[in-house]
Design a protein around this motif. Sequence first.
Motif, PDB file in Angstrom:
ATOM      1  N   ALA A 165       0.700  -1.109   0.192  1.00 17.93           N
ATOM      2  CA  ALA A 165       0.261   0.027  -0.039  1.00 17.93           C
ATOM      3  C   ALA A 165       0.904   1.294   0.003  1.00 17.93           C
ATOM      4  O   ALA A 165       0.147   2.334   0.003  1.00 17.93           O
ATOM      5  N   TYR A 166       2.097   1.144   0.153  1.00 17.01           N
ATOM      6  CA  TYR A 166       2.851   2.260   0.306  1.00 17.01           C
ATOM      7  C   TYR A 166       3.823   2.793  -1.201  1.00 17.01           C
ATOM      8  O   TYR A 166       4.745   2.241  -1.282  1.00 17.01           O
ATOM      9  N   GLU A 167       3.112   3.445  -2.091  1.00 11.92           N
ATOM     10  CA  GLU A 167       3.463   3.892  -3.150  1.00 11.92           C
ATOM     11  C   GLU A 167       4.360   5.034  -3.115  1.00 11.92           C
ATOM     12  O   GLU A 167       3.951   5.991  -2.383  1.00 11.92           O
ATOM     13  N   VAL A 168       5.576   5.100  -3.551  1.00 15.56           N
ATOM     14  CA  VAL A 168       6.446   6.219  -3.487  1.00 15.56           C
ATOM     15  C   VAL A 168       7.205   6.892  -4.892  1.00 15.56           C
ATOM     16  O   VAL A 168       7.142   5.854  -5.770  1.00 15.56           O
ATOM     17  N   GLY A 169       7.508   7.886  -5.050  1.00 22.03           N
ATOM     18  CA  GLY A 169       8.250   8.442  -6.129  1.00 22.03           C
ATOM     19  C   GLY A 169       9.529   8.208  -6.105  1.00 22.03           C
ATOM     20  O   GLY A 169      10.348   7.908  -5.023  1.00 22.03           O
ATOM     21  N   PRO A 170      10.082   8.495  -7.498  1.00 20.80           N
ATOM     22  CA  PRO A 170      11.594   8.185  -7.461  1.00 20.80           C
ATOM     23  C   PRO A 170      12.620   9.219  -6.266  1.00 20.80           C
ATOM     24  O   PRO A 170      13.688   8.755  -6.085  1.00 20.80           O
ATOM     25  N   GLU A 171      12.167  10.371  -6.231  1.00 17.51           N
ATOM     26  CA  GLU A 171      12.861  11.106  -5.248  1.00 17.51           C
ATOM     27  C   GLU A 171      12.796  10.575  -3.752  1.00 17.51           C
ATOM     28  O   GLU A 171      13.809  10.884  -3.149  1.00 17.51           O
ATOM     29  N   PHE A 172      11.805   9.908  -3.314  1.00 19.70           N
ATOM     30  CA  PHE A 172      11.776   8.789  -2.151  1.00 19.70           C
ATOM     31  C   PHE A 172      13.046   8.009  -2.158  1.00 19.70           C
ATOM     32  O   PHE A 172      13.667   8.004  -1.283  1.00 19.70           O
ATOM     33  N   LEU A 173      12.968   7.312  -3.330  1.00 17.15           N
ATOM     34  CA  LEU A 173      13.945   6.369  -3.231  1.00 17.15           C
ATOM     35  C   LEU A 173      15.195   6.808  -3.402  1.00 17.15           C
ATOM     36  O   LEU A 173      16.329   6.353  -2.513  1.00 17.15           O
ATOM     37  N   ASP A 174      15.523   7.928  -3.991  1.00 22.22           N
ATOM     38  CA  ASP A 174      16.934   8.730  -4.025  1.00 22.22           C
ATOM     39  C   ASP A 174      17.418   8.996  -2.477  1.00 22.22           C
ATOM     40  O   ASP A 174      18.366   9.049  -2.273  1.00 22.22           O
ATOM     41  N   SER A 175      16.509   9.444  -1.894  1.00 25.36           N
ATOM     42  CA  SER A 175      16.808   9.980  -0.498  1.00 25.36           C
ATOM     43  C   SER A 175      17.439   8.766   0.328  1.00 25.36           C
ATOM     44  O   SER A 175      18.281   9.045   1.154  1.00 25.36           O
ATOM     45  N   PHE A 176      16.617   7.388   0.247  1.00 23.77           N
ATOM     46  CA  PHE A 176      17.141   6.615   0.936  1.00 23.77           C
ATOM     47  C   PHE A 176      18.588   5.997   0.289  1.00 23.77           C
ATOM     48  O   PHE A 176      19.199   5.526   1.179  1.00 23.77           O
ATOM     49  N   LEU A 177      18.702   5.928  -1.048  1.00 26.62           N
ATOM     50  CA  LEU A 177      20.056   5.326  -1.669  1.00 26.62           C
ATOM     51  C   LEU A 177      21.031   6.519  -1.181  1.00 26.62           C
ATOM     52  O   LEU A 177      22.115   6.059  -0.823  1.00 26.62           O
ATOM     53  N   ALA A 178      20.644   7.617  -0.991  1.00 27.52           N
ATOM     54  CA  ALA A 178      21.803   8.682  -0.736  1.00 27.52           C
ATOM     55  C   ALA A 178      22.256   8.171   0.754  1.00 27.52           C
ATOM     56  O   ALA A 178      23.335   8.435   1.213  1.00 27.52           O
ATOM     57  N   ALA A 179      21.117   7.865   1.717  1.00 28.89           N
ATOM     58  CA  ALA A 179      21.721   7.195   2.991  1.00 28.89           C
ATOM     59  C   ALA A 179      22.379   6.195   3.224  1.00 28.89           C
ATOM     60  O   ALA A 179      23.485   6.010   3.995  1.00 28.89           O
TER      61      ALA A 179
END
Length: 252
Positions: A165-179
């Motif tokens: 149920a938790y759909e997110v955009g590419p910018e959300f993924l980017d913030s996690f990959l940066a971490a």
Amino acid sequence: MNLEVITAEALDGIDHGFFTRKGGASSGVYAGLNCGFGSTDQSDIVAINRRRVAAAMGVDQTHLCGVHQVHSNDVVRVTAPLSGETPKADALVTNQPGLALAILTADCQPVLFADKEAGVIGAAHAGWRGAIDGILENTVDEMEALGAKRENISAIIGPSISQSAYEVGPEFLDSFLAADPENVRFFTNGQDDRYMFDLPSFGLDKLRAAGVGHAGWTRHCTYSDPDRFYSYRRSVHKKEADYGRLLSTIRL
């Protein structure tokens, strides 16, 4: 109507509960046990709901201790019932019997902690922002400062939004990959450029990396079960004006 309380075997011996929306006095979009004064529900009705939770936990409502949650990584050490202005933070810890630590959620992770041997407990509100910024690790650190041993701590994630149920955009993924590039394992592909994020798995990983002795999730999805749980994201999708808040609590 009786309240419905979800408990975890790993926390047996410590009074605790992830309360569902059943058994409350609220109506409309808040129907049930809405415990959030931050909602636009009638404050006197919210107070009734919170008194019912306090009674179920065997404490006076003044001993139901919560914070002004702001998606931070700040933890409050509670030594007496909170009075005056509510501190801004997203977790609480205590070693004092009779104080019920309380967290409000509506998709984010409510996490209850206990070192039964040391007599130290904690409660945290861990959305994606708080979780990535260290709220869970900080809660464990503060419990340790009160005498807990992290290897003796059991930490249970309550009803939360699940990956489906938790759909997110590419910018959300980017913030996690940066971490941490390894965070990619908490995402699967969705439609078009969207991704599906596994918040509970991310929380479990954080807890295990912090060295707790046991970490678990009750495996209840707030979004997919409207009869039992409030959900911020579901309310947005349904274009509702507001949403209720679930309360999770633990006490010695």
